[in-house]
Design an enzyme around this catalytic site. Structure first.
Site, short mmCIF file in Angstrom:
data_model
loop_
_atom_site.label_atom_id
_atom_site.label_comp_id
_atom_site.label_asym_id
_atom_site.label_seq_id
_atom_site.Cartn_x
_atom_site.Cartn_y
_atom_site.Cartn_z
N CYS A 1 28.49 41.05 2.59
CA CYS A 1 28.59 41.73 1.30
C CYS A 1 28.76 40.72 0.18
O CYS A 1 29.13 41.08 -0.94
CB CYS A 1 29.74 42.74 1.31
N ARG B 1 26.54 53.33 9.42
CA ARG B 1 27.39 53.87 10.49
C ARG B 1 26.63 54.93 11.29
O ARG B 1 26.72 54.98 12.53
CB ARG B 1 28.67 54.45 9.89
N ASP C 1 31.42 42.95 10.22
CA ASP C 1 31.40 43.41 8.82
C ASP C 1 32.55 42.75 8.08
O ASP C 1 33.53 43.41 7.68
CB ASP C 1 31.50 44.93 8.78
N ASP D 1 41.28 44.08 13.48
CA ASP D 1 41.53 43.85 12.07
C ASP D 1 42.90 43.21 11.94
O ASP D 1 43.74 43.32 12.84
CB ASP D 1 41.48 45.17 11.28
N SER D 2 43.13 42.53 10.82
CA SER D 2 44.43 41.89 10.61
C SER D 2 45.36 42.76 9.77
O SER D 2 46.43 42.30 9.35
CB SER D 2 44.24 40.53 9.93
#
Length: 393
Positions: free
Chosen positions: A337, A206, A297, A247-248
């Protein structure tokens, strides 16, 4: 002491100090869940002291390769002290720190994160679960934290024959915590947040993103799978004129908006969309929207290598769309990830996405987890987070 005997030729991984022994490598021997066992080669040579897990494919997880060592409370105190001492030497610009990172710290299945004065832990193996009371007491003593919250709600516990477990193990109080990360402030909830409450592994990425936005003068930023907006705050700190976060999860987006305000940025510079990322990327293409920087991400598409093929398609699709949406000279920060997707495979996936998008680019940087999430020489499986920064030509 119960003995686990390996098949002939299966001792090589333990001799290299790799901590896992799979079910098929065992010739004979059984024990109770989490019980400490003596692991020997087919000829009786000592190999390791380990925790036994009768239901897991990883049947044995090594505690120690020293025959003279005893697995008792003093052992765990030594390991925890060593983990804390290692973090004290690391350049960590935050009071949110991973104190224990499982196998890398010689404590397979144990994750401990510190958020200010609160600890959040996951006991993910039969061995750590058996020693939970001892470990909890030691953590409180060694850190002087006000409380230890358990977040053992990962699906991995089911593979160990363990049920989910959450709640205060020691201490108590408010579960919402505010931490400092670089020059920003971020909030999290150890009871409700992802993993132990937050993604500390992306801390340095970040910061690098903020520096990159500033250096290249990137004005329009798209943050996909934004969670609580860490990369969005970083983009605004780097001088981005407009940031769109997708985002959900409505609660995650609410916290992302709050983070923008908490760090003193104008709300008008930040757009939060409760939507599906894939559908949003396709819609932006149709609308002709373009961005100077995009962050991808996503969640873990491939938890194991068995899921790699399907996950590769999903990774390729979102990267293809993102590369099309980038302005020439723009940058893509793309991550995986997934333990089942290695570094080389991830590079191939992103390269394939570029070919399909008709886009080429420079590899500006390769990224990984922050230093308090170490990978050891003997345990390469510890490298789960991998990232590429692509500068679109």
């Amino acid at each position: 002491m119960k003995v686990i005997t390996l098949r002939e030729g299966k001792e090589r991984s333990l001799l290299r100090r790799h901590p896992w022994v799979f079910q098929g490598s065992i010739d004979k021997g059984k024990a109770d869940p989490g019980e400490t066992v003596r692991v020997v080669a087919h000829d009786g040579r000592f190999l390791a002291w380990a925790a036994y897990s009768p239901t897991s494919m990883i049947r044995v997880r090594a505690w120690s390769f020293e025959e003279a060592e005893r697995i008792d409370a003093a052992f765990f105190e030594r390991r925890l002290r060593a983990a804390l001492a290692a973090r004290a030497r690391m350049p960590i610009a935050s009071d949110g720190v991973r104190l224990v990172h499982g196998e890398a710290d010689g404590l397979p299945g144990l994750i401990v994160d510190r958020y200010g004065d609160v600890l959040s832990a996951q006991f993910l193996s039969a061995g750590t679960d058996r020693w939970k009371p001892v470990i909890a007491d030691l953590l409180m003593t060694l850190t002087a934290a006000r409380g230890l919250y358990e977040r053992s709600d990962s699906g991995v516990r089911a593979l160990e024959g363990l049920h989910p477990a959450t709640g205060w193990l020691r201490g108590g109080g408010e579960t919402t915590v505010t931490i400092r990360e670089h020059e920003w402030r971020l909030t999290l909830d150890v009871a409700e947040g992802h993993k132990t409450g937050f993604y500390l592994d992306q801390r340095d990425n970040r910061k690098f993103f903020a520096e990159t936005v500033r250096h290249f003068g990137l004005e329009r930023v798209l943050n996909c799978y934004c969670y609580t907006g860490g990369f969005s705050v970083a983009a605004l700190a780097g001088g981005a004129r407009q940031v769109t976060s997708i985002d959900s999860s409505a609660p995650a987006l609410a916290r992302a908006r709050a983070h923008v305000e908490l760090n003193g940025f104008e709300a008008a510079r930040h757009e939060a969309l409760d939507a599906d990322v894939n559908e949003s990327l396709r819609r932006f293409l149709k609308e002709g929207r373009r961005f100077d920087a995009i962050v991808l991400d996503p969640p873990k598409f491939a938890p194991t290598a068995a899921h790699a093929e399907r996950a590769a398609r999903a990774y390729k699709d979102i990267n293809r769309l993102a590369l099309k949406l980038l302005e020439p000279g723009g940058l893509l920060f793309t991550f995986s990830c997934s333990g089942g997707i290695g570094t080389e495979l991830f590079h191939k996936i992103v390269a394939g996405a570029g070919i399909d998008a008709g886009v080429d680019g420079f590899i500006h940087a390769r990224l990984g987890a922050a230093c308090d999430h170490p990978m050891t020489l003997a345990f390469p499986e510890g490298e789960y987070l991998k990232g590429l920064v692509v500068l679109k030509r």
